[in-house]
Motif scaffolding. Structure first.
Motif, PDB file in Angstrom:
ATOM      1  N   SER A 255       0.836  -1.207   0.000  1.00  0.00           N
ATOM      2  CA  SER A 255       0.000   0.000   0.000  1.00  0.00           C
ATOM      3  C   SER A 255       0.869   1.255   0.000  1.00  0.00           C
ATOM      4  O   SER A 255       0.578   2.237  -0.701  1.00  0.00           O
ATOM      5  N   THR A 256       1.978   1.231   0.773  1.00  0.00           N
ATOM      6  CA  THR A 256       2.894   2.382   0.769  1.00  0.00           C
ATOM      7  C   THR A 256       3.532   2.565  -0.605  1.00  0.00           C
ATOM      8  O   THR A 256       3.671   3.696  -1.103  1.00  0.00           O
ATOM      9  N   TYR A 257       3.913   1.456  -1.213  1.00  0.00           N
ATOM     10  CA  TYR A 257       4.506   1.530  -2.553  1.00  0.00           C
ATOM     11  C   TYR A 257       3.535   2.134  -3.559  1.00  0.00           C
ATOM     12  O   TYR A 257       3.912   2.970  -4.384  1.00  0.00           O
ATOM     13  N   LEU A 258       2.289   1.728  -3.490  1.00  0.00           N
ATOM     14  CA  LEU A 258       1.293   2.279  -4.413  1.00  0.00           C
ATOM     15  C   LEU A 258       1.115   3.780  -4.210  1.00  0.00           C
ATOM     16  O   LEU A 258       1.025   4.552  -5.172  1.00  0.00           O
ATOM     17  N   GLU A 259       1.085   4.219  -2.936  1.00  0.00           N
ATOM     18  CA  GLU A 259       0.915   5.645  -2.668  1.00  0.00           C
ATOM     19  C   GLU A 259       2.101   6.448  -3.200  1.00  0.00           C
ATOM     20  O   GLU A 259       1.934   7.494  -3.851  1.00  0.00           O
ATOM     21  N   LYS A 260       3.322   5.943  -2.960  1.00  0.00           N
ATOM     22  CA  LYS A 260       4.502   6.664  -3.447  1.00  0.00           C
ATOM     23  C   LYS A 260       4.575   6.658  -4.968  1.00  0.00           C
ATOM     24  O   LYS A 260       4.988   7.652  -5.583  1.00  0.00           O
ATOM     25  N   PHE A 261       4.176   5.562  -5.553  1.00  0.00           N
ATOM     26  CA  PHE A 261       4.199   5.490  -7.011  1.00  0.00           C
ATOM     27  C   PHE A 261       3.229   6.498  -7.622  1.00  0.00           C
ATOM     28  O   PHE A 261       3.549   7.176  -8.611  1.00  0.00           O
ATOM     29  N   ARG A 262       2.052   6.627  -7.012  1.00  0.00           N
ATOM     30  CA  ARG A 262       1.105   7.625  -7.509  1.00  0.00           C
ATOM     31  C   ARG A 262       1.642   9.037  -7.332  1.00  0.00           C
ATOM     32  O   ARG A 262       1.536   9.890  -8.239  1.00  0.00           O
ATOM     33  N   ASN A 263       2.247   9.312  -6.174  1.00  0.00           N
ATOM     34  CA  ASN A 263       2.804  10.655  -5.944  1.00  0.00           C
ATOM     35  C   ASN A 263       3.931  10.953  -6.928  1.00  0.00           C
ATOM     36  O   ASN A 263       4.039  12.077  -7.460  1.00  0.00           O
ATOM     37  N   LEU A 264       4.806   9.954  -7.160  1.00  0.00           N
ATOM     38  CA  LEU A 264       5.913  10.160  -8.089  1.00  0.00           C
ATOM     39  C   LEU A 264       5.403  10.438  -9.505  1.00  0.00           C
ATOM     40  O   LEU A 264       5.907  11.326 -10.201  1.00  0.00           O
ATOM     41  N   THR A 265       4.407   9.702  -9.915  1.00  0.00           N
ATOM     42  CA  THR A 265       3.832   9.922 -11.246  1.00  0.00           C
ATOM     43  C   THR A 265       3.244  11.321 -11.351  1.00  0.00           C
ATOM     44  O   THR A 265       3.405  12.018 -12.367  1.00  0.00           O
ATOM     45  N   TYR A 266       2.556  11.768 -10.283  1.00  0.00           N
ATOM     46  CA  TYR A 266       1.963  13.094 -10.304  1.00  0.00           C
ATOM     47  C   TYR A 266       3.041  14.178 -10.363  1.00  0.00           C
ATOM     48  O   TYR A 266       2.938  15.165 -11.123  1.00  0.00           O
ATOM     49  N   LEU A 267       4.132  14.014  -9.582  1.00  0.00           N
ATOM     50  CA  LEU A 267       5.205  15.015  -9.590  1.00  0.00           C
ATOM     51  C   LEU A 267       5.922  15.048 -10.934  1.00  0.00           C
ATOM     52  O   LEU A 267       6.306  16.134 -11.415  1.00  0.00           O
ATOM     53  N   GLU A 268       6.128  13.908 -11.555  1.00  0.00           N
ATOM     54  CA  GLU A 268       6.750  13.887 -12.878  1.00  0.00           C
ATOM     55  C   GLU A 268       5.893  14.617 -13.901  1.00  0.00           C
ATOM     56  O   GLU A 268       6.395  15.349 -14.763  1.00  0.00           O
ATOM     57  N   GLN A 269       4.579  14.440 -13.769  1.00  0.00           N
ATOM     58  CA  GLN A 269       3.683  15.154 -14.690  1.00  0.00           C
ATOM     59  C   GLN A 269       3.777  16.658 -14.476  1.00  0.00           C
ATOM     60  O   GLN A 269       3.801  17.445 -15.441  1.00  0.00           O
ATOM     61  N   LEU A 270       3.834  17.083 -13.203  1.00  0.00           N
ATOM     62  CA  LEU A 270       3.974  18.519 -12.925  1.00  0.00           C
ATOM     63  C   LEU A 270       5.293  19.054 -13.462  1.00  0.00           C
ATOM     64  O   LEU A 270       5.357  20.175 -14.003  1.00  0.00           O
ATOM     65  N   LEU A 271       6.385  18.262 -13.303  1.00  0.00           N
ATOM     66  CA  LEU A 271       7.687  18.699 -13.806  1.00  0.00           C
ATOM     67  C   LEU A 271       7.663  18.852 -15.330  1.00  0.00           C
ATOM     68  O   LEU A 271       8.200  19.830 -15.881  1.00  0.00           O
ATOM     69  N   GLN A 272       7.048  17.954 -16.006  1.00  0.00           N
ATOM     70  CA  GLN A 272       6.949  18.064 -17.456  1.00  0.00           C
ATOM     71  C   GLN A 272       6.160  19.296 -17.870  1.00  0.00           C
ATOM     72  O   GLN A 272       6.538  20.017 -18.802  1.00  0.00           O
ATOM     73  N   ASP A 273       5.064  19.565 -17.141  1.00  0.00           N
ATOM     74  CA  ASP A 273       4.278  20.762 -17.461  1.00  0.00           C
ATOM     75  C   ASP A 273       5.100  22.032 -17.221  1.00  0.00           C
ATOM     76  O   ASP A 273       5.048  22.987 -18.018  1.00  0.00           O
ATOM     77  N   GLN A 274       5.888  22.068 -16.111  1.00  0.00           N
ATOM     78  CA  GLN A 274       6.708  23.244 -15.806  1.00  0.00           C
ATOM     79  C   GLN A 274       7.770  23.453 -16.879  1.00  0.00           C
ATOM     80  O   GLN A 274       8.012  24.590 -17.332  1.00  0.00           O
ATOM     81  N   ARG A 275       8.425  22.377 -17.298  1.00  0.00           N
ATOM     82  CA  ARG A 275       9.445  22.500 -18.341  1.00  0.00           C
ATOM     83  C   ARG A 275       8.832  22.964 -19.657  1.00  0.00           C
ATOM     84  O   ARG A 275       9.427  23.757 -20.387  1.00  0.00           O
ATOM     85  N   ARG A 276       7.642  22.504 -19.933  1.00  0.00           N
ATOM     86  CA  ARG A 276       6.991  22.916 -21.169  1.00  0.00           C
ATOM     87  C   ARG A 276       6.677  24.415 -21.143  1.00  0.00           C
ATOM     88  O   ARG A 276       6.891  25.134 -22.125  1.00  0.00           O
ATOM     89  N   THR A 277       6.191  24.912 -19.990  1.00  0.00           N
ATOM     90  CA  THR A 277       5.878  26.348 -19.891  1.00  0.00           C
ATOM     91  C   THR A 277       7.155  27.196 -19.971  1.00  0.00           C
ATOM     92  O   THR A 277       7.176  28.250 -20.612  1.00  0.00           O
ATOM     93  N   GLU A 278       8.264  26.727 -19.331  1.00  0.00           N
ATOM     94  CA  GLU A 278       9.523  27.468 -19.403  1.00  0.00           C
ATOM     95  C   GLU A 278      10.057  27.517 -20.836  1.00  0.00           C
ATOM     96  O   GLU A 278      10.561  28.554 -21.281  1.00  0.00           O
ATOM     97  N   GLN A 279       9.930  26.396 -21.543  1.00  0.00           N
ATOM     98  CA  GLN A 279      10.389  26.379 -22.936  1.00  0.00           C
ATOM     99  C   GLN A 279       9.585  27.350 -23.785  1.00  0.00           C
ATOM    100  O   GLN A 279      10.134  28.076 -24.630  1.00  0.00           O
ATOM    101  N   GLU A 280       8.277  27.407 -23.548  1.00  0.00           N
ATOM    102  CA  GLU A 280       7.452  28.344 -24.308  1.00  0.00           C
ATOM    103  C   GLU A 280       7.818  29.794 -23.995  1.00  0.00           C
ATOM    104  O   GLU A 280       7.908  30.646 -24.896  1.00  0.00           O
ATOM    105  N   MET A 281       8.090  30.091 -22.688  1.00  0.00           N
ATOM    106  CA  MET A 281       8.486  31.453 -22.316  1.00  0.00           C
ATOM    107  C   MET A 281       9.832  31.829 -22.938  1.00  0.00           C
ATOM    108  O   MET A 281      10.030  32.968 -23.406  1.00  0.00           O
ATOM    109  N   PHE A 282      10.779  30.869 -22.945  1.00  0.00           N
ATOM    110  CA  PHE A 282      12.091  31.141 -23.531  1.00  0.00           C
ATOM    111  C   PHE A 282      11.965  31.424 -25.022  1.00  0.00           C
ATOM    112  O   PHE A 282      12.595  32.349 -25.548  1.00  0.00           O
TER     113      PHE A 282
END
Length: 343
Positions: A255-282
């Motif tokens: 159960s702990t592994y599943l929770e961390k895996f979901r959090n990691l997936t969510y953070l990776e998605q946020l990181l990709q969105d942030q990089r995409r916005t920075e690239q567009e601003m640049f």
């Protein structure tokens, strides 16, 4: 109802025990219709085996189909099953088809049959079933006669050859020695067959004893296996407590592994969105800088062209002063452009 009076009169003449009135068919009355149909079928052929069970919908449908099939095959009367199933005034028209046939047949036998008691009137029937059975038997006998006639014809064709052999065999004198020899051979063959049969019976007895011994052995093995199974089921292994504890821990870890895996997936998605916005601003900033550079180059070219056109109408000293001022402006603009690019 149309023809209702004819129906009631015919049923009374045929000897139906109940009195049928017009009110019986104002509303659907399937019980009465089934009773009348069954009575008409029994009146037509007392040996009929149509079931009278009409409790469920499936039984009613089967009853209507059976009656319609019986009337179609025995009396060649075609009945409308839908109208019979409605059990209202339209069903009376279908019932009238059967009653009219029975009533007409009764009239052809003589008017005095209607005055007979009920026991005598029930004997009135058409014995078509026996005729159909006789017809089937006649067809079968005709086919057998044809096949046996063909076989007899073939045998009679061989009679010419067999006649001589038969005559010769009859004319030949009977030798006692030869007959005795043939009888001894036949007796010996029969004795051999008897001995073989006895041997087979003895073998069967031995096989039966062996099979019984094997069965007893298998029964003992089965009993031992069942006892061993019971002991294994009753004994709890020593490592079961530790196994259950580790299993609970594994469930928590999973159960702990599943929770961390979901959090990691969510953070990776946020990181990709942030990089995409920075690239567009640049990319937007780079496009803005290119536009500013092009605009400054155009202004410098425009100042250079305007300065060369003004030198013809001014004196040399004024020209020197204006050139120095123009150079100063150009150098300032270049310094400001370089500052922007660095920024």
């Amino acid at each position: 109802l149309p023809h209702f009076s004819d129906f009631t009169e015919m049923m009374r003449a045929l000897g139906y025990p109940r009195i049928i009135s017009m009110e019986n068919f104002h509303t659907p009355n399937f019980m009465l219709v089934s009773e009348v149909l069954l009575w008409l079928v029994k009146r037509y052929e007392p040996q009929s085996d149509i079931p009278g069970d009409v409790e469920t919908e499936q039984d009613r449908v089967f009853f209507i189909k059976a009656v319609a099939q019986f009337m179609a095959t025995k009396a060649h009367i075609r009945l409308n099953t839908k109208k019979l199933y409605q059990a209202d005034g339209y069903a009376v028209k279908e019932l009238l088809k059967v009653t009219s046939v029975l009533y007409g047949a009764m009239n052809t036998q003589g008017g005095e049959r209607a005055d007979l008691p009920e026991e005598d009137s029930t004997k009135f029937k058409f014995d078509l079933g026996s005729k159909i059975a006789d017809l089937k038997a006649a067809r079968q006998l005709a086919s057998e006669i044809t096949s046996k006639g063909a076989v007899l014809y073939d045998l009679l064709g061989k009679e010419v050859e067999l006649r001589e052999a038969r005559t010769e065999s009859i004319a030949r004198p009977l030798e006692i020695n030869e007959a005795e020899k043939v009888m001894k051979i036949a007796i010996s063959s029969v004795l051999e067959e008897v001995q073989k049969t006895k041997d087979m019976l003895n073998n069967v007895a031995l096989d039966e004893a062996n099979l019984e011994a094997k069965i007893e052995k298998r029964k003992l093995e089965l009993e031992r296996s069942q006892k061993r199974l019971q002991t294994l089921q009753s004994v709890r292994p020593a490592f079961m407590d530790e196994y259950e504890k580790i299993e609970k821990q594994l469930e928590k870890q999973y159960s702990t592994y599943l929770e961390k895996f979901r959090n990691l997936t969510y953070l990776e998605q946020l990181l990709q969105d942030q990089r995409r916005t920075e690239q567009e601003m640049f990319e937007e900033a780079a496009s803005m800088l290119r536009l500013i550079q092009n605009r400054l180059k155009e202004e410098e070219q425009h100042l250079l062209k305007s300065g060369s056109n003004d030198d013809s109408d001014i004196e040399i000293q004024e020209d020197e002063g204006s050139d120095s001022e123009r150079d100063l402006q150009i150098t300032r603009r270049r310094i400001s452009t370089e500052a922007l690019l660095q920024g």
